[in-house]
Design a protein around this motif. Structure first.
Motif, PDB file in Angstrom:
ATOM      1  N   ILE A  57     -59.026   6.498  60.852  1.00 10.45           N
ATOM      2  CA  ILE A  57     -57.576   6.660  60.985  1.00 10.45           C
ATOM      3  C   ILE A  57     -56.990   5.487  61.763  1.00 10.45           C
ATOM      4  N   LYS A  58     -57.659   5.113  62.847  1.00  7.91           N
ATOM      5  CA  LYS A  58     -57.177   4.013  63.685  1.00  7.91           C
ATOM      6  C   LYS A  58     -57.177   2.694  62.929  1.00  7.91           C
ATOM      7  N   GLU A  59     -58.225   2.450  62.149  1.00  7.00           N
ATOM      8  CA  GLU A  59     -58.342   1.185  61.419  1.00  7.00           C
ATOM      9  C   GLU A  59     -57.330   1.070  60.285  1.00  7.00           C
ATOM     10  N   ASN A  60     -56.792   2.205  59.835  1.00  2.45           N
ATOM     11  CA  ASN A  60     -55.839   2.197  58.722  1.00  2.45           C
ATOM     12  C   ASN A  60     -54.486   2.750  59.142  1.00  2.45           C
ATOM     13  N   GLN A  61     -54.095   2.423  60.377  1.00  5.08           N
ATOM     14  CA  GLN A  61     -52.886   2.979  60.978  1.00  5.08           C
ATOM     15  C   GLN A  61     -51.637   2.714  60.145  1.00  5.08           C
ATOM     16  N   SER A  62     -51.589   1.586  59.461  1.00  5.13           N
ATOM     17  CA  SER A  62     -50.386   1.249  58.689  1.00  5.13           C
ATOM     18  C   SER A  62     -50.182   2.185  57.503  1.00  5.13           C
ATOM     19  N   PHE A  63     -51.236   2.904  57.122  1.00  4.91           N
ATOM     20  CA  PHE A  63     -51.127   3.837  56.002  1.00  4.91           C
ATOM     21  C   PHE A  63     -51.011   5.298  56.461  1.00  4.91           C
ATOM     22  N   VAL A  64     -50.982   5.489  57.784  1.00  2.49           N
ATOM     23  CA  VAL A  64     -50.935   6.843  58.336  1.00  2.49           C
ATOM     24  C   VAL A  64     -49.495   7.340  58.427  1.00  2.49           C
ATOM     25  N   ARG A  65     -49.306   8.565  57.946  1.00  7.12           N
ATOM     26  CA  ARG A  65     -48.049   9.268  58.162  1.00  7.12           C
ATOM     27  C   ARG A  65     -48.369  10.536  58.940  1.00  7.12           C
TER      28      ARG A  65
END
Length: 206
Positions: A171-179
Motif C-alpha cells: 500500500i505504501k509503495e503504491n500510495q499514488s493509486f490509493v483511495r
C-alpha cells in the motif's frame, strides 16, 4: 443485502492467527448472538459479493466446526505461524489457480466487528477495475489498511507476501493509486481481552 457489485471481487476473511495477546481464539468470542468470526462472515455475505473465502490456521479444526456453511469456502493455511502475509499469499495463490477472471480482491479481518456490509459495498463501488487502484480503509491516525480492495495487477505481489506486516508495504509503495474511505464508525482491532470487553459493552449497551 446489496446486488450492486458489478466487479468480480471475492472477499477474503483473514482469520488464521493464534490470538496470543487475547489468550484464547478470538474468532470464537461471543458477539451478540453469534461469534466474532461468524459476525464477520455474515457482514461479508450481506455485502452481496459472489464468493467469500475464510482463511483459517491456528485452532482451525475447532473454528471450522463453528462456521460450516455452504456459501463460504474455507482455506486452511498450514504456514499461518509465518504471519498475516502468509495467509494473504496463500489465499491469493488459491484464487489465481481457481478463478482467473477476478478483477480484484477485498481483504478483511475477523476482529473488526464495527465494519458493516454497507462500508464493504462502498469500498467495492469506489473500485474501478484495470486502473491499478487500491481502495483502503482510512484510519483516524492517518494510516490506511483493511478492509482493502486490491486491483488484479497487485495479485502477483500479494501472492509472494510473508511476515506479519501483511500488505502494508505494498500500500505504501503504491500510495499514488490509493483511495482511502473512512467508515462511519471507528474501526477497532480487538487484540486484547480488554479491547474486546470494552467494545462489547459499548456496542450492546447502546
Amino acid at each position: 443485502m446489496s446486488d450492486t457489485n458489478k466487479a468480480n471481487i471475492p472477499i477474503v476473511v483473514l482469520a488464521a492467527g493464534a490470538s496470543n495477546r487475547m489468550g484464547r481464539p478470538k474468532q470464537l468470542l461471543k458477539w451478540g448472538d453469534t461469534t466474532l468470526l461468524r459476525h464477520t462472515i455474515n457482514t461479508a455475505l450481506n455485502s452481496g459479493v459472489k464468493d467469500v473465502f475464510v482463511v483459517l490456521g491456528a485452532h482451525y479444526k475447532t473454528i471450522e466446526k463453528s462456521i460450516q456453511q455452504e456459501s463460504v469456502k474455507i482455506l486452511v493455511n498450514e504456514e499461518w505461524k509465518q504471519g498475516l502475509g502468509s495467509s494473504i499469499s496463500f489465499a491469493v495463490n488459491y484464487l489465481l489457480k481457481s478463478n482467473s477472471k477476478i478483477e480484484g480482491v477485498l481483504f478483511m479481518l475477523a476482529d473488526q466487528p464495527t465494519i458493516t456490509f454497507d462500508f464493504l459495498n462502498e469500498l467495492i463501488q469506489k473500485f474501478e477495475p484495470n486502473k491499478n487502484q487500491i481502495i483502503a480503509t482510512d484510519y483516524e491516525n492517518g494510516k490506511y489498511g483493511v478492509p482493502v480492495v486490491f486491483d488484479r495487477i497487485y495479485l502477483g505481489a500479494l501472492s509472494k507476501l510473508k511476515g506479519d506486516d501483511g500488505a502494508k508495504l505494498l500500500i505504501k509503495e503504491n500510495q499514488s493509486f490509493v483511495r482511502a474511505i473512512k467508515p462511519s464508525k471507528k474501526n477497532v482491532d480487538l487484540d486484547t481481552i480488554e479491547d474486546y470487553n470494552k467494545l462489547l459493552n459499548k456496542t450492546f449497551e447502546e
